[in-house]
Design a protein around this motif. Structure first.
Motif, PDB file in Angstrom:
ATOM      1  N   LYS A 149       0.792  -1.235   0.000  1.00 56.73           N
ATOM      2  CA  LYS A 149       0.000   0.000   0.000  1.00 56.73           C
ATOM      3  C   LYS A 149       0.822   1.282   0.000  1.00 56.73           C
ATOM      4  CE  LYS A 149      -4.421  -1.491   1.855  1.00 56.73           C
ATOM      5  NZ  LYS A 149      -5.529  -1.169   2.765  1.00 56.73           N
TER       6      LYS A 149
ATOM      7  N   LEU B  57      -0.400   5.172  -0.559  1.00 56.64           N
ATOM      8  CA  LEU B  57      -0.469   6.072   0.598  1.00 56.64           C
ATOM      9  C   LEU B  57       0.405   7.305   0.377  1.00 56.64           C
ATOM     10  CD1 LEU B  57      -0.371   3.371   3.433  1.00 56.64           C
ATOM     11  CD2 LEU B  57      -2.354   4.736   2.725  1.00 56.64           C
TER      12      LEU B  57
ATOM     13  N   TYR C 250      -1.207  10.871   0.712  1.00 58.48           N
ATOM     14  CA  TYR C 250      -0.891  11.702   1.878  1.00 58.48           C
ATOM     15  C   TYR C 250       0.443  12.450   1.772  1.00 58.48           C
ATOM     16  CZ  TYR C 250      -4.713   9.021   3.872  1.00 58.48           C
ATOM     17  OH  TYR C 250      -5.935   8.441   4.101  1.00 58.48           O
TER      18      TYR C 250
ATOM     19  N   HIS D 137      -3.189  -3.114   9.987  1.00 55.79           N
ATOM     20  CA  HIS D 137      -3.712  -1.829   9.503  1.00 55.79           C
ATOM     21  C   HIS D 137      -3.783  -0.798  10.628  1.00 55.79           C
ATOM     22  CE1 HIS D 137      -4.828  -3.915   5.766  1.00 55.79           C
ATOM     23  NE2 HIS D 137      -5.003  -2.724   5.246  1.00 55.79           N
ATOM     24  N   THR D 138      -4.162  -1.244  11.818  1.00 50.78           N
ATOM     25  CA  THR D 138      -4.230  -0.297  12.937  1.00 50.78           C
ATOM     26  C   THR D 138      -2.839   0.228  13.286  1.00 50.78           C
ATOM     27  OG1 THR D 138      -6.182  -1.449  13.786  1.00 50.78           O
ATOM     28  CG2 THR D 138      -5.064   0.027  15.300  1.00 50.78           C
TER      29      THR D 138
ATOM     30  N   LEU E  79      -0.386   0.490  11.199  1.00 51.57           N
ATOM     31  CA  LEU E  79      -0.022   1.385  10.096  1.00 51.57           C
ATOM     32  C   LEU E  79      -0.755   2.729  10.215  1.00 51.57           C
ATOM     33  CD1 LEU E  79       1.455   2.017   7.504  1.00 51.57           C
ATOM     34  CD2 LEU E  79      -0.190   0.604   6.253  1.00 51.57           C
ATOM     35  N   ASP E  80      -2.000   2.705  10.670  1.00 57.00           N
ATOM     36  CA  ASP E  80      -2.726   3.966  10.884  1.00 57.00           C
ATOM     37  C   ASP E  80      -2.018   4.825  11.933  1.00 57.00           C
ATOM     38  OD1 ASP E  80      -4.677   3.349   9.024  1.00 57.00           O
ATOM     39  OD2 ASP E  80      -6.104   2.588  10.498  1.00 57.00           O
TER      40      ASP E  80
ATOM     41  N   LEU F 289       1.029   6.288  10.264  1.00 54.95           N
ATOM     42  CA  LEU F 289       0.652   7.382   9.359  1.00 54.95           C
ATOM     43  C   LEU F 289       0.276   8.635  10.138  1.00 54.95           C
ATOM     44  CD1 LEU F 289      -1.421   5.382   6.724  1.00 54.95           C
ATOM     45  CD2 LEU F 289       0.676   6.684   6.273  1.00 54.95           C
TER      46      LEU F 289
ATOM     47  N   LEU G 249       2.198  12.068   9.568  1.00 54.08           N
ATOM     48  CA  LEU G 249       1.524  13.266   9.053  1.00 54.08           C
ATOM     49  C   LEU G 249       1.538  14.410  10.060  1.00 54.08           C
ATOM     50  CD1 LEU G 249      -1.472  11.566   7.222  1.00 54.08           C
ATOM     51  CD2 LEU G 249       0.543  12.652   6.214  1.00 54.08           C
ATOM     52  N   ARG G 250       1.453  14.046  11.328  1.00 55.52           N
ATOM     53  CA  ARG G 250       1.401  15.074  12.364  1.00 55.52           C
ATOM     54  C   ARG G 250       2.771  15.717  12.593  1.00 55.52           C
ATOM     55  NH1 ARG G 250       1.819  17.965  16.255  1.00 55.52           N
ATOM     56  NH2 ARG G 250       0.971  17.767  18.359  1.00 55.52           N
TER      57      ARG G 250
END
Lengths: 342, 342
Positions: A25, A29, A33, A327-328, A330-331, A334, A338-339
């Motif tokens: 992914k 991504l 993003y 996935h959690t 990876l969230d 991310l 991003l922050r």
């Protein structure tokens, strides 16, 4: 395009699922993003792969195919022996992803790894509960001083990221959190109920399917659910020590108990409960009326109810499948990327 | 202790509940989080109260007791007429709390207020859906340029802040979001089912209890649920225009329909659905099997299912009670305050 470098420490089921999802992914991504997640190191129980420029997608997918504890054999970036300090001195990751197994006696190697990461200036994402259960305040104090993030959504209901919601309910007085927090035991109880298996048969089926571990003690003695309650208690700012949580063993339940409950319109569930007003917590066998939401939560589903002075809400979802948990994790990665890095 | 100044624009049911909760809880919240939320202005449809040093708790509670649209009578800080620019020039709030009613024709006065706030350098928290439904991209572009936050958790399932979770599922490909998103119509359907009322009787009961508005059009024609689907579509990055959402009127449902469904083991629900793969959305009357989770969501409860390529999860909770929504607005305010001002 911003590059964010991560180190993956621990390479069992979740570690492999995480690296695989990321390999498949990350281009998408990056486009969506504007941040490229670069794996600069992977560590398992016997070796390390360190590549400061980052593994490419193909290398990541190949790495997921090496035998257990076998990444020391992975070509020129690989070496035998584990030394997380070397990961930091050679590859300087921005985010540390801790996926080692939970050890509730020592909290190791997770605790030492996490503290090393923070002291090296890396943000931390962990799916390993034990360091938080045993050393939450030490970890958070270190993170606060260094203005670093510690994210751990995958530690409770891995596939259903409700911890963040709980943390965001800052104006609420959280009175009670209760639910079905362990997928393995809920699967066993559902099998007993639906297929009239006794406890041992249901456990063997869960083990055969990879839902229960070879040594299922942490799940069936309520330790896993108690660990999750401890993390929840820290998140709402009312810490309860794991050792003070009352635990009943789910092994006590017989097929006769299950059938007796059915006759009375009830279902037996293994309920983890934290009463934040009385400051008591427990993991107990309970009879739930059939029409209650918790009675509908079957198989490997988990569910939790949050009761505050202003509202009451439910979350239902996967407890901790590999892909869901990956996935959690990876969230969380991310969100930190991003922050802090864009 | 850091002071964060907020302006409350719109002072109906939610506005009053918000100011009341804040008056009762802010000392506690200040102690817990180290930030003092200061109300420097309150605006209703006919007047304004502006006090740059901030209203005290007693003034806030008294303000909640003035008649509707009557704050222009509130002593020395009050004046007649609405001029939000004056709020900014006199009190320079850090956070703008937009609680005006939704107008889906113009998006006003919410849209103009929010843009003014952003251009004045204030972060925005809104419970008013209309500006987002009609001008999401304009609002977010302005916020991005100025590096300001726009928070709107209270716009969908006010008492059950699931939007934030949806936004945080960044590694997921969100395939479908569906649920019971309108509390008023779910209450009406539950009354028809449980108490054998026809539609008109159930609507009147809902109006008598303050659950339905005097003019219930937005709810019963599916417009409110469609607005929520539009906001959800923006959050997952796949925008769907509200006018392209297929809407069935819930007024079509007769008591006979409800009873026919019961005979077949089903329940009639008003389901809002967004298919992010086909890029279609609808608000439709559907028959749900009794054992389905959605069939258990009754009265003013709301529920939503998120289906992604990796998981499936449910949220169930209050749709939009005053106190629940007020807490969600306050949670957004606290999040902005802690993230940007401490």
């Amino acid at each position: 395009m911003k590059n964010v470098n991560i180190a993956v420490i621990g390479f069992g089921n979740i570690g492999r699922a995480f690296v695989r999802v990321l390999a498949l992914k990350r281009k998408l991504l990056a486009k969506k993003y504007g941040v490229n997640i670069n794996v600069v190191a992977v560590v398992d129980s016997k070796g390390m792969v360190i590549k400061p420029s980052g593994l490419d997608d193909y290398e990541m997918l190949k790495l997921c195919e090496v035998p257990k504890s076998g990444i020391y054999m992975f070509g020129s970036y690989a070496k035998q022996g584990v030394n997380v300090e070397e990961v930091y001195s050679k590859a300087a990751p921005n985010i540390h992803v801790e996926l080692t197994p939970a050890n509730y006696v020592s909290g190791e190697p997770g605790f030492t790894n996490i503290m090393l990461a923070l002291k090296s200036g890396a943000h931390v994402v962990t799916a390993n509960k034990a360091p938080l259960v045993l050393h939450y305040e030490d970890i958070m104090a270190e993170a606060r001083v260094r203005k670093l993030a510690v994210k751990f959504r995958a530690t409770v209901m891995g596939g259903t990221p409700f911890l963040e919601v709980l943390a965001s309910m800052k104006s609420h007085d959280i009175e009670k959190v209760e639910g079905i927090l362990n997928a393995t035991t809920n699967y066993i109880l559902t099998e007993m109920h639906d297929n009239l298996l006794d406890f041992e048969q249901a456990l063997k089926k869960a083990q055969a399917l990879g839902i229960a571990e070879t040594d299922p003690t942490l799940d069936i003695e309520g330790f896993d659910a108690a660990a999750k309650l401890t993390i929840i208690s820290y998140v709402i700012g009312k810490p309860i020590n794991i050792n003070s949580i009352y635990r009943e063993s789910v092994t006590k339940i017989t097929l006769k108990d299950v059938l007796d409950a059915v006759k009375q319109g009830q279902v037996i569930k293994y309920i983890a409960s934290l009463d934040a007003q009385k400051m008591v917590a427990s993991v107990k066998i309970e009879r739930i009326p059939r029409e209650n939401v918790f009675a509908q939560i079957n198989g490997t589903l988990n569910g939790v109810k949050i009761k505050s002075d202003a509202t009451e809400l439910f979350f239902i979802g996967r407890g901790g499948g590999r892909m869901e948990t990956a996935h959690t994790v990876l969230d969380d990665v991310l969100e930190v990327a991003l922050r802090w890095f864009t």
